[in-house]
Design a protein around this motif. Structure first.
Motif, PDB file in Angstrom:
ATOM      1  N   THR A   1       0.743  -1.182   0.004  1.00  0.00           N
ATOM      2  CA  THR A   1       0.078   0.003  -0.025  1.00  0.00           C
ATOM      3  C   THR A   1       0.838   1.254  -0.067  1.00  0.00           C
ATOM      4  O   THR A   1       2.159   1.298   0.352  1.00  0.00           O
ATOM      5  CB  THR A   1      -0.965   0.094   1.128  1.00  0.00           C
ATOM      6  OG1 THR A   1      -0.076  -0.029   2.255  1.00  0.00           O
ATOM      7  CG2 THR A   1      -1.801  -1.305   1.181  1.00  0.00           C
ATOM      8  N   GLY A   2       0.230   2.573  -0.355  1.00  0.00           N
ATOM      9  CA  GLY A   2       0.976   3.760  -0.310  1.00  0.00           C
ATOM     10  C   GLY A   2       2.053   3.857  -1.461  1.00  0.00           C
ATOM     11  O   GLY A   2       3.065   4.648  -1.283  1.00  0.00           O
ATOM     12  N   THR A   3       1.802   2.859  -2.555  1.00  0.00           N
ATOM     13  CA  THR A   3       2.625   2.954  -3.700  1.00  0.00           C
ATOM     14  C   THR A   3       1.975   2.754  -4.778  1.00  0.00           C
ATOM     15  O   THR A   3       0.776   2.365  -4.742  1.00  0.00           O
ATOM     16  CB  THR A   3       3.896   1.976  -3.595  1.00  0.00           C
ATOM     17  OG1 THR A   3       4.793   2.305  -4.529  1.00  0.00           O
ATOM     18  CG2 THR A   3       3.332   0.637  -3.451  1.00  0.00           C
ATOM     19  N   SER A   4       2.545   2.983  -6.029  1.00  0.00           N
ATOM     20  CA  SER A   4       1.998   3.006  -7.306  1.00  0.00           C
ATOM     21  C   SER A   4       2.937   2.490  -8.190  1.00  0.00           C
ATOM     22  O   SER A   4       4.111   2.028  -8.058  1.00  0.00           O
ATOM     23  CB  SER A   4       1.295   4.054  -7.685  1.00  0.00           C
ATOM     24  OG  SER A   4       0.376   3.733  -8.694  1.00  0.00           O
ATOM     25  N   LEU A   5       2.305   2.469  -9.640  1.00  0.00           N
ATOM     26  CA  LEU A   5       3.201   1.909 -10.599  1.00  0.00           C
ATOM     27  C   LEU A   5       4.068   3.303 -11.289  1.00  0.00           C
ATOM     28  O   LEU A   5       3.488   4.145 -11.485  1.00  0.00           O
ATOM     29  CB  LEU A   5       2.211   1.395 -11.563  1.00  0.00           C
ATOM     30  CG  LEU A   5       2.715   0.185 -12.552  1.00  0.00           C
ATOM     31  CD1 LEU A   5       3.462  -1.024 -12.070  1.00  0.00           C
ATOM     32  CD2 LEU A   5       1.485  -0.147 -13.639  1.00  0.00           C
ATOM     33  N   SER A   6       5.247   2.587 -11.472  1.00  0.00           N
ATOM     34  CA  SER A   6       5.926   3.784 -12.213  1.00  0.00           C
ATOM     35  C   SER A   6       6.313   3.411 -13.684  1.00  0.00           C
ATOM     36  O   SER A   6       6.552   4.117 -14.513  1.00  0.00           O
ATOM     37  CB  SER A   6       7.147   4.105 -11.572  1.00  0.00           C
ATOM     38  OG  SER A   6       8.438   3.451 -12.003  1.00  0.00           O
ATOM     39  N   ARG A   7       6.334   2.052 -13.746  1.00  0.00           N
ATOM     40  CA  ARG A   7       6.729   1.356 -15.122  1.00  0.00           C
ATOM     41  C   ARG A   7       6.384   0.082 -15.588  1.00  0.00           C
ATOM     42  O   ARG A   7       6.398  -0.668 -14.362  1.00  0.00           O
ATOM     43  CB  ARG A   7       8.206   1.603 -15.340  1.00  0.00           C
ATOM     44  CG  ARG A   7       8.790   1.834 -16.851  1.00  0.00           C
ATOM     45  CD  ARG A   7      10.297   2.291 -16.931  1.00  0.00           C
ATOM     46  NE  ARG A   7      11.198   1.451 -16.007  1.00  0.00           N
ATOM     47  CZ  ARG A   7      11.829   2.106 -14.912  1.00  0.00           C
ATOM     48  NH1 ARG A   7      11.560   3.241 -14.591  1.00  0.00           N
ATOM     49  NH2 ARG A   7      12.615   1.308 -14.529  1.00  0.00           N
ATOM     50  N   VAL A   8       5.831  -0.306 -16.597  1.00  0.00           N
ATOM     51  CA  VAL A   8       5.799  -1.658 -16.673  1.00  0.00           C
ATOM     52  C   VAL A   8       6.682  -2.400 -17.502  1.00  0.00           C
ATOM     53  O   VAL A   8       6.961  -1.705 -19.020  1.00  0.00           O
ATOM     54  CB  VAL A   8       4.269  -2.011 -17.304  1.00  0.00           C
ATOM     55  CG1 VAL A   8       3.876  -3.554 -17.623  1.00  0.00           C
ATOM     56  CG2 VAL A   8       3.093  -1.410 -16.448  1.00  0.00           C
ATOM     57  N   GLU A   9       7.510  -3.152 -17.392  1.00  0.00           N
ATOM     58  CA  GLU A   9       8.545  -3.758 -18.117  1.00  0.00           C
ATOM     59  C   GLU A   9       8.158  -5.179 -18.603  1.00  0.00           C
ATOM     60  O   GLU A   9       7.097  -5.708 -18.175  1.00  0.00           O
ATOM     61  CB  GLU A   9      10.075  -3.663 -17.843  1.00  0.00           C
ATOM     62  CG  GLU A   9      10.122  -2.190 -17.227  1.00  0.00           C
ATOM     63  CD  GLU A   9      11.617  -2.166 -16.626  1.00  0.00           C
ATOM     64  OE1 GLU A   9      12.374  -3.265 -16.351  1.00  0.00           O
ATOM     65  OE2 GLU A   9      12.010  -0.911 -16.573  1.00  0.00           O
ATOM     66  N   ALA A  10       8.905  -5.800 -19.481  1.00  0.00           N
ATOM     67  CA  ALA A  10       8.601  -7.267 -19.842  1.00  0.00           C
ATOM     68  C   ALA A  10       8.935  -8.053 -18.484  1.00  0.00           C
ATOM     69  O   ALA A  10       9.979  -7.981 -17.877  1.00  0.00           O
ATOM     70  CB  ALA A  10       9.555  -7.834 -21.055  1.00  0.00           C
ATOM     71  N   HIS A  11       7.729  -8.623 -18.008  1.00  0.00           N
ATOM     72  CA  HIS A  11       8.094  -9.558 -16.905  1.00  0.00           C
ATOM     73  C   HIS A  11       8.062  -8.951 -15.706  1.00  0.00           C
ATOM     74  O   HIS A  11       8.712  -9.543 -14.803  1.00  0.00           O
ATOM     75  CB  HIS A  11       8.684 -10.843 -17.210  1.00  0.00           C
ATOM     76  CG  HIS A  11       8.273 -11.547 -18.284  1.00  0.00           C
ATOM     77  ND1 HIS A  11       7.214 -12.074 -18.554  1.00  0.00           N
ATOM     78  CD2 HIS A  11       8.974 -11.579 -19.653  1.00  0.00           C
ATOM     79  CE1 HIS A  11       7.179 -12.590 -19.786  1.00  0.00           C
ATOM     80  NE2 HIS A  11       8.181 -12.226 -20.354  1.00  0.00           N
TER      81      HIS A  11
END
Lengths: 594, 594
Positions: free
Chosen positions: A248-258
């Protein structure tokens, strides 16, 4: 075809609002009435079928951008998880079945491109099975906007790799990714689910069922952000016990392969990333047509679901609702109001003057054997609205503890101070939560106050409830608190109350105390309290605390009548430890706080 | 002892009503106040413990004729059946635990013999463990009558051999008879249960669990006489499927050794006979003391539970309630109102001016996997009261049929014609019936009308309900019927309607029709109806019938708009066949009748 029984062309009624002057069967309608419905799932299909039941002669066309109408969107996570094994069981209707039964012209893979309000036409593009598009303008006498909502996607690098889950096609894609999303083209082994709301939890549980290693990522500092933190904490504990990682208290900054990279820098294995952070009304079409759209993006409608154009109605996730709590516009993306308001649209088109009920917002999720439900406003929502609230926490059993198989639940009731008006309720437990929240939701709709719950007569046999049913008990406690019989303090007020000189007295047995207690508490079991009152300070406020609040209530009453100052720690050690600790739900002795 | 903090004797206030002039803590009370409570189970113990929480100084004495206070009487049948294995789990409190926690003087095996209202004393006889009786007069400032009810026993030869089930001692006796009641002194092999009401069904099921051959005998021509016959018939079918013999329309004429003889002459094997034909308020003490007692035998009380003597209160099975349906006095022998009214008594003694809510009468029984519940009035009760009623039958699934494990239920809603006021509801099925009846019971309490149910917002996820929850669907159908959109006829009106020229049209599929239909019906599937309207007579009323009423509704709307006369057979073939045939509950496709 039934329309041929009224073979005249459509009456010209341009520029005149259809409904206000008209009541069913009293004023001439365009014949046949041409109705276009944009969106063929909950609200749209409810509007179309209701309209048909009311008017055989109408020409009703339903436009659905996707491949399917009337599909079971609430079942999608369970199809992904393999709980629902037959894909066909999600498809409740087909264009052919709707044509046969309701004489509807249902067009899938057909998108509404624009609305010409002056000409009263919709520009549509249909895509044939071979991909060939055709465009045409369809005229309407009445237009229904039920396009639903679109998933919100955070604008981060690689987000195009992420999946969401709103349609059967989305479920197909997610299942394909589960099967072949691994680094080697084999089964996916890890998943990150962004968003720990109701849908996020369902997705996480069902990927967990598929044996993926799942991490749930939530920007808020708790799972299930609509709930209050002490009610959500046991859910997080249950997720972790099952092996689902919760961040919790965090989010996504980048989606990479796997891999998924979080804003705090953490790199998480993620053969697939599913985004379930919420939805946004799909109102581009409405806005482009110049219809009034709220800053939140919802189409503004009146109590009959009519937009700012009297020939255009809207319902479902795309339309604003009016909140039953404060009368303000609100977005509620739930199936029940969508269906209900679709029906209101049909009635309104025919001049039946329906009144859409304001929205309460009742929702439930089943996750890892827990039922978690809420209705109305949370405590934090009510406080944010500036209301002075009275809160009651209880931890009853779902049915009489002397009958086998009872399970403990936690309930929370949020009332407006003074009036006692019910603002909302939350519940979690392994059984019977749905029933209690439904009863409170009904009470809210009916305008009952908290103490009125004590006078409900609910179906009681030992398998089903208690002579003092959990909802009745909420009413009894509410009455005690509102009437001033027993002052209470909340778990989040305890530290400050102690700093101000309050003395915490744990009135449970010494054995219970030994198993765990709030640091620094005195232990005076309630059954010894009368004899040991002299041990307690008379010049400082006492905070009585027990396991669930029942013995604390008795202790407060006792102390007050002997001239001491006292308040009850609402919900007792169970609520306090849910907010502060692992929050494990265990069997609980029923206690009487009435 | 806390009383010593107010060491003065009781104030003399004879001849002056205690409560009317008094509000809590504002007017001097007798100090210490002496309160006697006769009866130590639900109402009595609720009164005593609530009183203690409100007033530390009161001297509270509880007199209980039996061996136990606060026992779980609703659990007794399940203890007999071995579902509840620990006898101790039925004993929720003991005199010692009540003394420690609530400072109550609880005397078991202590009978109130008479009341001297002028002297304000109760003559009591206590029986010591060795059988020695002692008598004394106990003074009171306030007296609470909560003696409960006694089982009604038919005055037939040999009735002294029969057992009943109201107390732990009764359960002990019944279990002993099960163990040694056979002709050879071994286990009993056969039982006759007289009375097929809620308790009779529980007793029959639990003796069946004990492997006895059970015959259920009921004077009425149906099991569960409070229900309407078509709702009770599937219960009888379930009993018979399980091997419990059901004999209705007959009663007991004689009890012999190991046999019961019925009024129709039948001799039934009966190693034991259990009578559960109802209870009668135990009000001899009240009547002898000259308190006002109704011709039904209930003690007359006002809205604060005060009897005709302002120093005496009554609550529980012995006290009359006011019906929420017609405002008339009524007897409701249920635990929930007993507990609630006990609390009202305590509040009233202290001048808090409580208002007992009028009674609705909500009850449930679980039998052989079926949940059977009702709230308010049945159709027959409402008609007997001279009301014009509108009735809705539905057969929804307890949760979305696309999610595994859904079960079909049958619901019935009884409304007042014109106003749409909810008079009552009944339900049966394998799951989720308790929840729906609780929601309707809440709606009745809150004064909602039938169509208001359509606007409820209930907790929906596919495991728990439907986007159109069964209760919401009741509201939608009620709206259709009350607004005149769809005329309906009931199963018991069908024969007459056909004699009057009505033509029965079964609009189910040909395959469904072939599996069973009402004799003489035409079959025109609803999906073919538009094309085949010419086959139907225009000069005779059509009665549309389908499986559950949904397609019939559509057929009626279609026919009416094409100029035919039509009404829908409410509840369809399912309700009709429940009333006429075996009434087997099977899985049912959810249908949309909104």
């Amino acid at each position: 075809m039934p329309e041929t029984s009224s073979p005249t062309g459509p009456a010209e009624t341009a520029g005149r609002p259809l409904a206000p002057e008209r009541r069913e069967d009293q004023v001439p309608a365009p014949s046949p009435r041409r109705v276009i419905v944009i969106g063929g799932v909950a609200a749209g299909m409810s509007a179309a079928t209701r309209l048909r039941r009311l008017e055989e002669s109408a020409r009703i066309t339903v436009l659905e951008r996707g491949d399917h109408v009337s599909f079971a969107n609430c079942g999608l996570p369970y199809y992904v998880g393999g709980v629902i094994t037959e894909r066909d069981s999600l498809l409740l209707q087909t264009p052919a079945s709707l044509a046969a039964r309701f004489n509807l012209d249902v067009r899938v893979r057909t998108e509404a491109l624009s609305i010409d309000r002056a000409a009263r036409t919709v520009r549509v593009r249909s895509t044939a099975a071979d991909g060939t598009p055709t465009e045409e303008d369809l005229p309407y006498d009445a237009l229904v906007l039920a396009p639903g909502a679109r998933p919100v996607l955070p604008p981060v690098p690689g987000i195009e790799r992420a999946l969401s889950l709103r349609s059967v096609a989305d479920a197909d894609a997610l299942l394909a990714a589960v099967a072949t999303g691994g680094p080697d083209g084999g089964p996916a082994r890890s998943a990150v689910v962004l968003g720990a709301g109701f849908i996020g939890l369902e997705v996480a549980e069902n990927l967990h069922r598929r044996k993926l290693s799942v991490t749930l990522v939530e920007l808020a500092d708790q799972v299930l952000p609509p709930l209050d933190p002490e009610m959500a904490a046991p859910v997080a504990a249950r997720l972790r016990e099952a092996g689902i990682e919760v961040r919790t208290g965090t989010s996504l900054s980048r989606v990479e392969a796997h891999e998924a990279v979080l804003t705090d820098g953490t790199r998480l294995p993620a053969d697939l990333v599913v985004v379930a952070v919420g939805v946004r009304p799909d109102t581009a079409l409405a806005a482009e047509a110049g219809l009034e759209v709220d800053e939140r993006g919802g189409v503004v409608v009146d109590d009959e679901q009519r937009t700012s154009d009297p020939r255009i109605w809207a319902a479902g996730d795309a339309a604003l609702k009016r909140s039953a709590l404060d009368g303000e516009p609100t977005l509620i993306a739930l199936a029940q109001p969508a269906n209900r308001h679709g029906r209101v649209v049909a009635d309104s088109i025919l001049g039946r003057r329906p009144q859409a009920a304001p929205g309460i917002g009742t929702a439930i999720v089943g996750v890892l054997g827990l039922e978690v439900a809420m209705t109305g406003w949370s405590e934090k929502r009510a406080r944010a609205a500036g209301l002075d609230v009275v809160v009651v926490h209880t931890h009853p059993a779902d049915h009489a503890t002397y009958y086998p198989g009872s399970a403990s639940m936690s309930l929370k009731l949020v009332l407006e101070a003074g009036s006692g008006r019910i603002l909302g309720a939350q519940g979690l437990g392994e059984a019977g939560v749905d029933k209690r929240i439904d009863v409170v939701a009904t009470a809210i709709r009916a305008g009952l106050n908290g103490p009125d719950l004590a006078d409900l007569e609910l179906a009681y046999a030992p398998q089903y409830g208690a002579a003092k049913d959990p909802v009745i008990m909420l009413g009894l406690v509410a009455d005690n608190v509102l009437s001033g019989l027993t002052p209470t303090i909340q778990w989040h007020e305890l530290a400050q109350a102690r700093q101000a000189g309050g003395v915490l007295v744990d009135v449970r047995s010494t054995a219970e105390f030994a198993r765990g207690h709030i640091p620094g508490a005195l232990n005076v079991p309630v059954d010894e309290l009368r004899e040991r009152l002299a041990e307690l300070p008379r010049d400082r406020p006492l905070i009585m605390s027990c396991q669930v609040g029942a013995r604390g209530h008795l202790a407060v009453r006792l102390a007050l009548q002997h001239g001491l100052q006292a308040a009850n720690l609402d919900g007792g050690y169970r609520t306090w430890s849910a907010a502060h600790g692992p929050g494990v739900l265990g069997p609980e002795q029923g206690e009487d706080r009435a």
